[in-house]
Design an enzyme around this catalytic site. Sequence first.
Site, PDB file in Angstrom:
ATOM      1  CG  ASP A  68      -0.316  -0.584   2.469  1.00  0.00           C
ATOM      2  OD1 ASP A  68       0.920  -0.505   2.606  1.00  0.00           O
ATOM      3  OD2 ASP A  68      -1.035  -1.137   3.307  1.00  0.00           O
ATOM      4  CG  ASN A 137      -8.794  -1.555  11.922  1.00  0.00           C
ATOM      5  OD1 ASN A 137      -7.891  -2.256  11.443  1.00  0.00           O
ATOM      6  ND2 ASN A 137      -9.222  -0.456  11.329  1.00  0.00           N
ATOM      7  CG  HIS A 139      -5.840  -2.410   8.672  1.00  0.00           C
ATOM      8  ND1 HIS A 139      -5.951  -1.102   9.097  1.00  0.00           N
ATOM      9  CD2 HIS A 139      -4.531  -2.714   8.847  1.00  0.00           C
ATOM     10  CE1 HIS A 139      -4.768  -0.668   9.489  1.00  0.00           C
ATOM     11  NE2 HIS A 139      -3.884  -1.632   9.348  1.00  0.00           N
ATOM     12  CD  GLU A 144      -8.604   0.942   7.757  1.00  0.00           C
ATOM     13  OE1 GLU A 144      -8.499  -0.081   8.477  1.00  0.00           O
ATOM     14  OE2 GLU A 144      -8.054   2.024   8.038  1.00  0.00           O
TER      15      GLU A 144
HETATM   16  C1  F6R Z   1       1.293  -1.597   6.081  1.00  0.00           C
HETATM   17  C2  F6R Z   1       0.099  -2.392   6.196  1.00  0.00           C
HETATM   18  C3  F6R Z   1      -0.701  -2.449   7.456  1.00  0.00           C
HETATM   19  C4  F6R Z   1       0.136  -2.717   8.696  1.00  0.00           C
HETATM   20  C5  F6R Z   1      -0.749  -2.646   9.938  1.00  0.00           C
HETATM   21  C6  F6R Z   1       0.045  -2.885  11.205  1.00  0.00           C
HETATM   22  O1  F6R Z   1       1.856  -1.737   4.807  1.00  0.00           O
HETATM   23  O2  F6R Z   1      -0.245  -2.979   5.259  1.00  0.00           O
HETATM   24  O3  F6R Z   1      -1.679  -3.454   7.346  1.00  0.00           O
HETATM   25  O4  F6R Z   1       0.727  -3.975   8.590  1.00  0.00           O
HETATM   26  O5  F6R Z   1      -1.348  -1.401   9.998  1.00  0.00           O
HETATM   27  O6  F6R Z   1       0.921  -1.825  11.402  1.00  0.00           O
HETATM   28  P1  F6R Z   1       2.070  -1.932  12.504  1.00  0.00           P
HETATM   29  O7  F6R Z   1       2.942  -3.053  12.068  1.00  0.00           O
HETATM   30  O8  F6R Z   1       2.782  -0.619  12.474  1.00  0.00           O
HETATM   31  O9  F6R Z   1       1.383  -2.223  13.793  1.00  0.00           O
END
Ligand code: F6R
Length: 264
Positions: A68, A137, A139, A144
């Site tokens: 992303d 959450n 995702h 989301e």
């Molecule tokens: C980032 C992504 C998100 C993160 C998720 C967890 O490229 O795809 O799904 O993996 O938000 O973020 P952290 O690892 O910072 O807790």
Amino acid sequence: MEVIVCRTADEVAEVAAAKVARVCRDVGPGVVIGVATGSSPVALYESLAQRVKDGRLDMSKASAFALDEYVGLPPGHPESYAEVIRQTVTEPLRMTPALVHTPNGFAENIEQAALDYEQAIVDAGGVDVQILGIGSNGHIGFNEPTSSLASRTRIKTLTATTRQDNARFFDSIDDVPHHCLTQGLGTIMDAHEVVLVAQGVHKADAIAALVEGPVTARWPGSVLQLHAHATVVVDLAAASKLELRDYYVQTYAEKPSWQRFDAR
Ligand code: F6R
């Protein structure tokens, strides 16, 4: 789904890196990896980088696709995922920059950029192993809650929770973009293998929903229950709400030696 419960976050990184490295070696020099940003995979990337440094792994001909990118951050912005991937993946793993891709969140035509990204993944032959984190959450990527389980790369609106979670990387929450371009859940599901890492008690609900809840767009990570080769590597805190935790620990302890990632 294989669920591996580790005692520490360091062990999560080592076990997950061993799994990813095993796929890279099995596929060969042209392996295609999918990469997540955020805190969760940082130590995993460091462990892979150590293998590259030691000469145990060569990623110079490998390709990578990020999950992303924020919409609206100019190229070179320190918090753009293109920049984060350059610093945490491309350079430490000594990858060829032209083979490392991020969705173009600064494109004039975002819809076309999403289509182009899907095509680039297809042209590369698909993702051999996708590295994932998970949001508190539920995702994965930036899919989301209520994202279509069949979705492809597209623009998404970040939830208030995600913007709050990611505010730590910016000067203020007002600087966190409201939109992103993300691979869809259908795109992620096309990867041949997926390896998801999670650490900390703030991920416990999301992990319980992913592993043991119903498959539901309310908890997007739960779609991985339908993936034939998904590995979830978590520390004790992230595993703390798993009802069958003891069974996962037993299964990993009793794994036949020929099945272990480091078997060769
Ligand atoms: C980032 C992504 C998100 C993160 C998720 C967890 O490229 O795809 O799904 O993996 O938000 O973020 P952290 O690892 O910072 O807790």
